[in-house]
Write a protein that holds these residues in place. Sequence first.
Motif, PDB file in Angstrom:
ATOM      1  N   TYR A  29       0.860  -1.187   0.000  1.00  0.00           N
ATOM      2  CA  TYR A  29       0.000   0.000   0.000  1.00  0.00           C
ATOM      3  C   TYR A  29       0.896   1.237   0.000  1.00  0.00           C
ATOM      4  CZ  TYR A  29      -3.802   3.174   1.266  1.00  0.00           C
ATOM      5  OH  TYR A  29      -4.737   4.185   1.257  1.00  0.00           O
ATOM      6  N   CYS A  31       0.728   5.563  -0.092  1.00  0.00           N
ATOM      7  CA  CYS A  31      -0.142   6.737  -0.022  1.00  0.00           C
ATOM      8  C   CYS A  31      -0.021   7.521  -1.332  1.00  0.00           C
ATOM      9  CB  CYS A  31       0.247   7.630   1.150  1.00  0.00           C
ATOM     10  SG  CYS A  31       0.003   6.795   2.718  1.00  0.00           S
ATOM     11  N   CYS A 213      -6.609   5.808   4.647  1.00  0.00           N
ATOM     12  CA  CYS A 213      -5.625   4.763   4.313  1.00  0.00           C
ATOM     13  C   CYS A 213      -5.846   3.525   5.190  1.00  0.00           C
ATOM     14  CB  CYS A 213      -4.206   5.298   4.469  1.00  0.00           C
ATOM     15  SG  CYS A 213      -3.845   6.583   3.261  1.00  0.00           S
ATOM     16  N   HIS A 238       1.143  11.158   9.716  1.00  0.00           N
ATOM     17  CA  HIS A 238       0.187  10.358   8.951  1.00  0.00           C
ATOM     18  C   HIS A 238       0.336   8.849   9.192  1.00  0.00           C
ATOM     19  CE1 HIS A 238      -2.664   9.300   5.916  1.00  0.00           C
ATOM     20  NE2 HIS A 238      -1.771   8.772   5.110  1.00  0.00           N
ATOM     21  N   HIS A 239       1.537   8.322   9.011  1.00  0.00           N
ATOM     22  CA  HIS A 239       1.691   6.868   9.137  1.00  0.00           C
ATOM     23  C   HIS A 239       1.590   6.395  10.586  1.00  0.00           C
ATOM     24  CE1 HIS A 239       3.640   6.571   4.905  1.00  0.00           C
ATOM     25  NE2 HIS A 239       2.338   6.677   4.889  1.00  0.00           N
ATOM     26  N   GLU A 242      -2.052   6.188  11.153  1.00  0.00           N
ATOM     27  CA  GLU A 242      -2.629   5.022  10.463  1.00  0.00           C
ATOM     28  C   GLU A 242      -2.425   3.759  11.302  1.00  0.00           C
ATOM     29  OE1 GLU A 242      -1.688   4.019   6.431  1.00  0.00           O
ATOM     30  OE2 GLU A 242      -1.506   6.101   5.846  1.00  0.00           O
TER      31      GLU A 242
HETATM   32 ZN    ZN Z   1      -1.881   7.276   3.707  1.00  0.00          ZN
END
Ligand code: ZN
Length: 453
Positions: A29, A31, A213, A238-239, A242
């Motif tokens: 995956y 982004c 995500c 962000h990660h 997630e």
């Molecule tokens: Zn993302």
Amino acid sequence: MNKDIFLTNNLSNKKEKFVPINEKEVGMYVCGPTVYDDPHIGNARPLVIFDILFKVLKCKYGKNSVKYVRNITDIDDKIIISAQENNTSISELTKKIIKRFNEDCKFLNCETPSEQPKATEHIDLMIKMISKLISKNFAYENNKHVYFQVNKFNDYGKLSNKNLEDLIAGSRVEVSKNKKNPEDFVLWKPSHDGEPFWDSPWGKGRPGWHLECSAMSKKFLGDEFDIHGGGIDLLFPHHENEIAQSRCANDTKIFANFWIHNAFITMSNEKMAKSQGNILKIKDFKDKINGQVLRFSLMSAHYKQPLDWNDKLLSDSKNTIKKWYTVYLSLKTPSKIPDEILLPLYDDLNTPGYIANLHKLFEKAKNGNENDKKIFVSACNFVGILNESKNDWLDFNKRKSLISEKEITKKIELRNKARKNKDYREADKIRDELLDKGVLIEDKDGKTSWTIK
Ligand SMILES: [Zn+2]
């Protein structure tokens, strides 16, 4: 090839042997773009890097055994602002930018990922995930907002090596009276008048950016998968967010096993930023250079290292590809690439090492037989280079140079003026500048002429 793949995992900050959860269904995956403006050269780097990783994984596990998911963020504050500024609707804007993004990917000779899910088509999954996080007490609602409560997740900060105290002390957390703690991040927020909204148990609103995500990777790759990638700027928050959302909602020990991040692109050693006015859009190159020159330039540094972007990088890449086309032949079926040639790519996606091997193969092909040429062209094709015919390449370069005729004439006038004033340093500087852009100048009988290299 019967060799192992090694990748630098940002979870451990070590180079580790890559072992997929299931060799028949390797999942990656990455982004993808927020579609508010045309993609720039900084966006192009992960496109090319993860495209090459996709090819390497397929080479190792089989072309039908790898699923590459790259999302499209089509709802976000930046999109709402950009639509207002451009006096257009959000759907018109996102449609236009998605089209241009796909054209840019084609220009860079990137394969289409297995899936390209859009955020706005998965809001129901995001609402489901938020409800689950609330019911498990990892999230709370306040004043039509829903927040993730960071201190409930013990592993928060493990990816980015940050602890809660640093986070709170830092200025990167958004202050809001609706939050229990400053480090908490938003999962759902109400939409303002005129903004797009979706119905939810917490009122009309839209999701926080990080959530999409987590929801879309779950749908396409499951609760636990092999590789999660993106630009280094996404590592925090962000990660990190997630991971927190997914692991708490799915009740898992891991989210993605490997976290891979590519470094920035700098512009003549300065950070590329809107405020610096040095943002180069991919579409601006289309009239000047062939897409494979851009692709080759993006591969020239290791993905973990910053890549400095300048005219010399482009002209060097162009010269290399021009040279390589001298042994080009069209292939019906690719030749097997020797293991020792592929090895640098298996070793942490070492693209400069692979390019060094291509140079060696070229030297052999130059003086060798047809078979040597076939191996060389196959090895180039493997990383998306020399895929167009020699005629197409030559045709393109006849028409394009890095600088327009008008600009060349202006530069030559400035150089002649400098020479008249005996400012030879300035005159030489202009000559070198033109050379970097592929323009060779010659002074003869008091006149200056130029040719494209
Ligand atoms: Zn993302």
